[in-house]
Design a protein around this motif. Sequence first.
Motif, PDB file in Angstrom:
ATOM      1  N   THR A 241       6.853   2.265   2.921  1.00 12.91           N
ATOM      2  CA  THR A 241       5.645   2.445   3.020  1.00 12.91           C
ATOM      3  C   THR A 241       5.093   2.086   4.629  1.00 12.91           C
ATOM      4  O   THR A 241       5.192   1.040   5.127  1.00 12.91           O
ATOM      5  CB  THR A 241       4.757   1.618   2.017  1.00 12.91           C
ATOM      6  OG1 THR A 241       5.151   1.842   0.818  1.00 12.91           O
ATOM      7  CG2 THR A 241       3.333   1.643   2.131  1.00 12.91           C
ATOM      8  N   GLY A 242       4.347   3.061   5.151  1.00 11.44           N
ATOM      9  CA  GLY A 242       3.864   3.076   6.398  1.00 11.44           C
ATOM     10  C   GLY A 242       3.502   4.146   6.929  1.00 11.44           C
ATOM     11  O   GLY A 242       3.670   5.330   6.483  1.00 11.44           O
ATOM     12  N   ASP A 243       3.068   4.570   8.181  1.00 11.60           N
ATOM     13  CA  ASP A 243       2.570   5.476   8.936  1.00 11.60           C
ATOM     14  C   ASP A 243       3.654   5.864  10.226  1.00 11.60           C
ATOM     15  O   ASP A 243       3.489   4.966  10.807  1.00 11.60           O
ATOM     16  CB  ASP A 243       1.198   5.567   9.356  1.00 11.60           C
ATOM     17  CG  ASP A 243       0.311   5.560   8.120  1.00 11.60           C
ATOM     18  OD1 ASP A 243       0.804   5.893   7.061  1.00 11.60           O
ATOM     19  OD2 ASP A 243      -1.080   5.291   8.233  1.00 11.60           O
TER      20      ASP A 243
ATOM     21  N   ALA B  31      12.462   1.182   9.872  1.00 11.59           N
ATOM     22  CA  ALA B  31      11.604   0.489   9.193  1.00 11.59           C
ATOM     23  C   ALA B  31      11.993  -1.059   9.055  1.00 11.59           C
ATOM     24  O   ALA B  31      13.106  -1.190   9.452  1.00 11.59           O
ATOM     25  CB  ALA B  31      11.511   0.966   7.745  1.00 11.59           C
TER      26      ALA B  31
ATOM     27  N   GLU C  41       5.683  -0.954  11.740  1.00 13.89           N
ATOM     28  CA  GLU C  41       5.250  -1.652  10.573  1.00 13.89           C
ATOM     29  C   GLU C  41       5.539  -1.100   9.327  1.00 13.89           C
ATOM     30  O   GLU C  41       4.980  -1.723   8.467  1.00 13.89           O
ATOM     31  CB  GLU C  41       3.576  -1.832  10.944  1.00 13.89           C
ATOM     32  CG  GLU C  41       3.192  -2.607  12.321  1.00 13.89           C
ATOM     33  CD  GLU C  41       1.604  -2.810  12.405  1.00 13.89           C
ATOM     34  OE1 GLU C  41       1.011  -2.266  11.499  1.00 13.89           O
ATOM     35  OE2 GLU C  41       1.155  -3.581  13.030  1.00 13.89           O
ATOM     36  N   THR C  42       6.102   0.072   9.184  1.00 20.14           N
ATOM     37  CA  THR C  42       6.606   0.573   8.228  1.00 20.14           C
ATOM     38  C   THR C  42       7.512  -0.705   7.484  1.00 20.14           C
ATOM     39  O   THR C  42       8.606  -1.146   7.971  1.00 20.14           O
ATOM     40  CB  THR C  42       7.397   1.687   8.502  1.00 20.14           C
ATOM     41  OG1 THR C  42       6.290   2.724   8.799  1.00 20.14           O
ATOM     42  CG2 THR C  42       7.831   2.296   7.111  1.00 20.14           C
ATOM     43  N   GLU C  43       7.096  -0.588   6.093  1.00 21.61           N
ATOM     44  CA  GLU C  43       8.020  -1.821   5.359  1.00 21.61           C
ATOM     45  C   GLU C  43       9.044  -1.170   4.390  1.00 21.61           C
ATOM     46  O   GLU C  43       8.495  -0.065   3.717  1.00 21.61           O
ATOM     47  CB  GLU C  43       7.039  -2.858   4.689  1.00 21.61           C
ATOM     48  CG  GLU C  43       7.838  -3.972   4.217  1.00 21.61           C
ATOM     49  CD  GLU C  43       6.756  -4.820   3.278  1.00 21.61           C
ATOM     50  OE1 GLU C  43       6.710  -5.975   3.581  1.00 21.61           O
ATOM     51  OE2 GLU C  43       5.936  -4.347   2.479  1.00 21.61           O
TER      52      GLU C  43
ATOM     53  N   GLU D 106       5.201   4.557  16.030  1.00 19.56           N
ATOM     54  CA  GLU D 106       4.033   4.248  15.010  1.00 19.56           C
ATOM     55  C   GLU D 106       2.773   4.348  16.107  1.00 19.56           C
ATOM     56  O   GLU D 106       2.926   4.385  17.366  1.00 19.56           O
ATOM     57  CB  GLU D 106       4.134   2.901  14.183  1.00 19.56           C
ATOM     58  CG  GLU D 106       5.446   3.196  13.258  1.00 19.56           C
ATOM     59  CD  GLU D 106       5.646   2.111  12.139  1.00 19.56           C
ATOM     60  OE1 GLU D 106       4.758   1.266  12.002  1.00 19.56           O
ATOM     61  OE2 GLU D 106       6.436   2.511  11.358  1.00 19.56           O
TER      62      GLU D 106
END
Lengths: 485, 485, 485, 485
Positions: free
Chosen positions: B181-183, B199, B168-170, B156
């Motif tokens: 959800t995350g990038d 994740a 930080e993708t959850e 990330e």
Amino acid sequence: MLFDFVRSPCALLDGLVGSTAYDAVLDAYQAWWEGEGCAVSDAVDRARTPWVRMFDTAGKRVDEILYPPEYWGMLKRGYCSGVLWRAFKDQSLLPSFLLIYLTSFYDCGLSCPYTVSLSTALPLSKYADAGLKKRFLPSLLRDDDTVWQGATWMTEIKGGSDLGANVETEAVPSGSTWRLTGDKYFASNAGAELAVVAARPRGAPTGVRGLALFLLPRRRQGGELNYSIRRLKDKTGTRSVPTGEIELRDSEAYLLGAAHEGIYIILEVLNISRVANGLGSVALAQRAIADAMSFAERRVAFGRPIGEHPLLREQFEERVRNLRAAFALAWEAGQLLNEVWQQRRPYSDRYHLFRLVAHLAKYWTAEFAVQTAKWCIEVHGGLGVLEEFRVERWLREAMVLAIWEGTAHRQLLDALEVIERKQAHHALIQYLDGTPGVADLRQLVQTIDAHLKLQAGERERTWEPLANRLAQATAEALVRRLPNH
Amino acid sequence: MLFDFVRSPCALLDGLVGSTAYDAVLDAYQAWWEGEGCAVSDAVDRARTPWVRMFDTAGKRVDEILYPPEYWGMLKRGYCSGVLWRAFKDQSLLPSFLLIYLTSFYDCGLSCPYTVSLSTALPLSKYADAGLKKRFLPSLLRDDDTVWQGATWMTEIKGGSDLGANVETEAVPSGSTWRLTGDKYFASNAGAELAVVAARPRGAPTGVRGLALFLLPRRRQGGELNYSIRRLKDKTGTRSVPTGEIELRDSEAYLLGAAHEGIYIILEVLNISRVANGLGSVALAQRAIADAMSFAERRVAFGRPIGEHPLLREQFEERVRNLRAAFALAWEAGQLLNEVWQQRRPYSDRYHLFRLVAHLAKYWTAEFAVQTAKWCIEVHGGLGVLEEFRVERWLREAMVLAIWEGTAHRQLLDALEVIERKQAHHALIQYLDGTPGVADLRQLVQTIDAHLKLQAGERERTWEPLANRLAQATAEALVRRLPNH
Amino acid sequence: MLFDFVRSPCALLDGLVGSTAYDAVLDAYQAWWEGEGCAVSDAVDRARTPWVRMFDTAGKRVDEILYPPEYWGMLKRGYCSGVLWRAFKDQSLLPSFLLIYLTSFYDCGLSCPYTVSLSTALPLSKYADAGLKKRFLPSLLRDDDTVWQGATWMTEIKGGSDLGANVETEAVPSGSTWRLTGDKYFASNAGAELAVVAARPRGAPTGVRGLALFLLPRRRQGGELNYSIRRLKDKTGTRSVPTGEIELRDSEAYLLGAAHEGIYIILEVLNISRVANGLGSVALAQRAIADAMSFAERRVAFGRPIGEHPLLREQFEERVRNLRAAFALAWEAGQLLNEVWQQRRPYSDRYHLFRLVAHLAKYWTAEFAVQTAKWCIEVHGGLGVLEEFRVERWLREAMVLAIWEGTAHRQLLDALEVIERKQAHHALIQYLDGTPGVADLRQLVQTIDAHLKLQAGERERTWEPLANRLAQATAEALVRRLPNH
Amino acid sequence: MLFDFVRSPCALLDGLVGSTAYDAVLDAYQAWWEGEGCAVSDAVDRARTPWVRMFDTAGKRVDEILYPPEYWGMLKRGYCSGVLWRAFKDQSLLPSFLLIYLTSFYDCGLSCPYTVSLSTALPLSKYADAGLKKRFLPSLLRDDDTVWQGATWMTEIKGGSDLGANVETEAVPSGSTWRLTGDKYFASNAGAELAVVAARPRGAPTGVRGLALFLLPRRRQGGELNYSIRRLKDKTGTRSVPTGEIELRDSEAYLLGAAHEGIYIILEVLNISRVANGLGSVALAQRAIADAMSFAERRVAFGRPIGEHPLLREQFEERVRNLRAAFALAWEAGQLLNEVWQQRRPYSDRYHLFRLVAHLAKYWTAEFAVQTAKWCIEVHGGLGVLEEFRVERWLREAMVLAIWEGTAHRQLLDALEVIERKQAHHALIQYLDGTPGVADLRQLVQTIDAHLKLQAGERERTWEPLANRLAQATAEALVRRLPNH
């Protein structure tokens, strides 16, 4: 970090060389780069090779290089600051070298126009007759935007290392001038108002002995173009200098010096660019370390800035140490050139010592620049290979520095030659006598003396590690002689 | 030259590994590259980053990557040849590694899709439940143009080294599936039909222990896009793999394995790509030597081909020597992985030995690739930095190989860790017992044991030269164990 | 919509011309374009001007055009389908015209290589002596990928309209061949194996009477390059044909026909490309309408597809009406050429009638193509000016069609000339006798007769609206004579 | 030629409008463009779409648009000259329109930032409460390089014509401010410090009545980015304005005026840009004629400059005639807007008259610009389609002018609506009463009255030719009212 001086070329110069008469000039120049120049340089690099408008809409050949306007502003800044005119006003190459160092920290490709302009002005001032000098030299030495540029065009399609075999451009006398016909394949600063050009007078011997050096203006006496730009090369780096293929067709030119001494004058021209290349390489390495430092201070991993991780910290320290040494070596080449640049044949021993140091410096600093630029990318991790962040640019630039003015291979063999023929390694020892640490160097010189007894092929084959040690040892000795060591 | 086998990856494999069951496949694959593939690969590199058509004219998000059609032909060729399906059919990674080696000789960026597809298929086959496996695995293992691709998305925006802190993708459970959800900032093979994605399940602990691995298809069950490609990165090299920024927004995903063992599964995924990276680096270095050789045979200076000049000749010999060693090291990493890839925690000592060798191989071969590519440019002189001649491409590619899958810095520390925690260097000695030259290695291991007694920061700070020697000594020992040594 | 036939060039041809012996060929060709060709064509356009590799790494001039491999596949497809060989096998231009129509629907730039190859083969077959014909013609008529291409090089730097004044290439006899020296500024299909070239034999009169046409192969008898590509032009459109600047330097060439009849042979060459340009323009307009239609069916505003909005619907209907008329006009030019292409001087009245129709068709269809492409962009609204969606491409292409082979200005004056000198408008009336609606045309011819009595400058100044009406009326009469009207 | 005034926008303005209080400002601005600006504008166009640096190296989203530094200099020049601040200081749009005309002659894309900044400042000054106005307006009205820019973001992915159906951005109240969430697809001047944005308050009715207009700053109160630039669009023209896709995610915004009157305020915003578009189109056409003229004076064919050939000469005269008429129409729209821009609902008849004239002007001048740019290319012949000569640029720019702010189709129907609902055509007659030549117009109005009696679909279907005549007749009448007619 401890290495704050790495962030600024003025700070490094001040730290290693100390104060000079040019401090105010350099400070202003650096301030301009930080304020405006960097962004222009980035944009020029990003825009890749500029177009050449070969013909205007009326069908007239014009060969106009379409850099963005701000390029020309950036380019002229260095001339106005005195990269050329100060050398002649003060009869010293020092201001040129200082300004080239600064320029190279920000855009090492841009140092090329300055260097080749200097390399044009010097033989013009030294070898041209009074009329020619009066006609052309003042234009190169202007301190405003109307200044002319110079260029040095030697290499042809078959390669630049063996000029003796590969220069096929022919010069034919025509009244008091000459006419040149041939193609130059790597022509730095294409578009310059003046160039010095290697060519072979019709009837001259083959090999390097038959080469002569000519001054060639962009326009004929009648105003027409005197040479054509066949195209600009798509180089991976140093896009701030237009490198082109040049076609000469009965192009008007003026002989510089005696035709039979051409090769020596050509080598004098190369002396300048090799020294400049060394300084530029060090400046580029400094820049790469500075950028890596900025990043390492901000990027956090495992709870602290990566610059504080012991292994990376160690890498920084080693590179800063080498930066000093590389600077000392390149700077010494410049100091020596400043002593000998007015000499003519037969040259003094000091001239040969200069040659040895210059070859070692060109070789060793370019390698340092490449390795440091490569490491700077690695420090940035994935961001390092993204065009967006420009970090990868320094490696593209460094690769050019390692090649033009002669690759490592060429420098190594030329250094060997001046050692063999002129015992320049002994002159080196003598020159460094009294410097702390010169004992190591002395031992190395003995090893080299033994090496010289080898059969020629073997001597060449196994020379590289020795040369490497010689460059390193010389650099480390020289560090101790720096004013502010 | 004497090094004729360098010109062809099949010849090198044949020379070092000997005949395998895949000779005919490899010969056909190499013939395709020589006949068609090389020109396609050149065109893809020349075209730079492809466009993403984000929306169609009806305003529907489509995220279509606009490679030229021939790219897809080139890409599918490797899948059809068996870079994926053969591994499962034969229950051996050998054919994958062989095909990746060949691919990388011609286009090392293209090996990335193959590698990440393999890295997707393996955990899917190993950790997914039967339903999921049945639903997705066969699509990855097709032997025709309808084959699906995989991808591995971990990194990330804050960086890829410290996944524990930076992912930080959850992931939120949603019935039998999860929503992510995350990038993802460096997402290799963007556009793939399937991806494995790191994740953090909501509520999981911070740090690496809280990471889990998910399978994420390109399309939702209803057919809509399941992730967005924010953009493709303008990389300097490896343009044959689209690397993108990926946006996950409530994206459907499936947990692979137990959530609390996620980090181990993630590391298993990385095992594959590190081994592939090592093989690719060696292949790239082989290519660079081969290209330099072709040039050196044709370019004449001072009356003979430059390849016959003693110094350059010496440089060739040294690089060919190192090529063998680098291959041996990378190949061994592959052999060991082939032994351990089916293991689950708790892992065997052999697994830890594999990890040590893999880290050394990733580190050392990438460095070799970079230095060889750089040298190849220098051999070409000025032509080397012209985009027209493509020689500079190998350095751009090599720089990526040195960075993705973990930089040298990362590999060095990971190697140190497996030595500290698992005494993997002792396993290495044991493994190589009886190999000629292992004595040197044995001595080195003692030095390392002493090194391990240093205080932590110091241990890390001074580790690099030791690690370098360890890699080199291991490689040189392994050369002697190659089938056709 | 009602206009379904607009979506497919085969459907349009079938609807307007009816069945021919080439239906299966055309169907297969269209299927290839829909399945593969379109994507290749898009990629070639997107890649912009290809590079020319001017020298190989050995320093040998090679002038290799670096299209992606798939370009060559696309290009050869048309040759293999018979765009050239069928014309000679069947002694009819019909298959060439049909295939050019189809090609142009998908990639009108690609029709240029086909057209100029035809324009090379025809004078070669008609005017060359048996030996020359035997030596070169078969290579142009191959039905496989080894087929040679032709090219037509007339225009020089000062402009293409006034060839008589502007062709400065000089031809000097040399044994049984000639040597040509000069520069061609807009050289279509640079890189072709053969070209027909306008040049002035040394000593020939000034003006068009002094021009002759020569056949010029890419390679000299000894195998060396016979011409140089100075560079390719960065055209805004038709990137599927490499248009270059060509340097001829003592280039080997062969005279076609009698030198003093050169200008007539040159005009015969232009006849072909003008007719092809007319057909290509109509096909391009059809494509633009088809694309606009697809969009208008999908894009919704104010509750219904925009194609159902009355004003836009009306615009579609008008353009489809004009499409038929434009096709009829261009097609008739082709039919007439098929009647007269074997004629030599003195030409028949039918030949002059052909010339009138061809000028009107070139002029009127290109204007239609431009306006339709422009309108297609407007239909797409903002999407129309985004490069991503390729809609803007048709306008770039159309602008080229309106210019090469002579701008509207040139066609208008040439049409006026053939009316003045040969009374070709009366031949037109006679030819169309009995066609419904010819009465309007008859009246227009009387107006033209009156116009011809004006003073020369005034005649030219006010000619455009009359010519426009003549083209329109002719087109509308011809629609009624179409087989399937 | 006779048309010397065409070469200079100041000369045209002086010739048609006469002297104003801004002559010195305009002269200085034109001088800057001729001396420096043109070259910058060319370079910006040549560089194509600028990069967006989405994240900095620290991983922070920054969305920085990487225009070259000289772009920003060019951009700020217009603001400093007073394209915005003078309108508020003098309470007149006249200086804005004059400066926009000049700008558009040189770079019509650059007029967009000025126009949308004006379109931001006007509703802010007219509809914002005192606090908001005080907080933001002064930044827009600065006369130095720190000036802020505005932007107008309406269009979403489904199209810009039918805003009522297609605006899906939602506004949710949040204390005294609002939060906006949605995607804008054609966002002019992406990166601006302020934007006015169409959105639908949660719970508002569907259709245009539910739209409201919001002021949205680039940064949140806390300093973070308030919107994201998803990407810039690769437009074929107007590259001097960055057009992007904008993501709003809970973005802070301020309601302008009453929510239920939003659509009227939005239309007031569009009034400005339509008028500016009309002036820009005329200026672009003037530029195209000027460039064609320069070329036609220099290019020689058949013994004289092509500009002296009767047919081409006639074409010049016709276009200069139309240039005057088009200017008169666009200028009148500006004059009328200057009368009504302070009005609020219910609007006066003069306001509706303005709307009619503005629609006709937007429609007719854009068409004129496209046709003139296309003809300018044809005048240049083959040179016209070469990127090198920049002539093709005007057509790329003109196509954008014909589309943004509403295509011809949209303008035609909007003009019809204001005629139907407000009888604006009668107001036009009244307004022009006494103008020579108004009789023709009067007759046309009667025809229109008859047309209005048609059934709705038919009325729309056959409206285009009538509207075209109305625009032309109005323009020709207006020419006679120009101060210096």
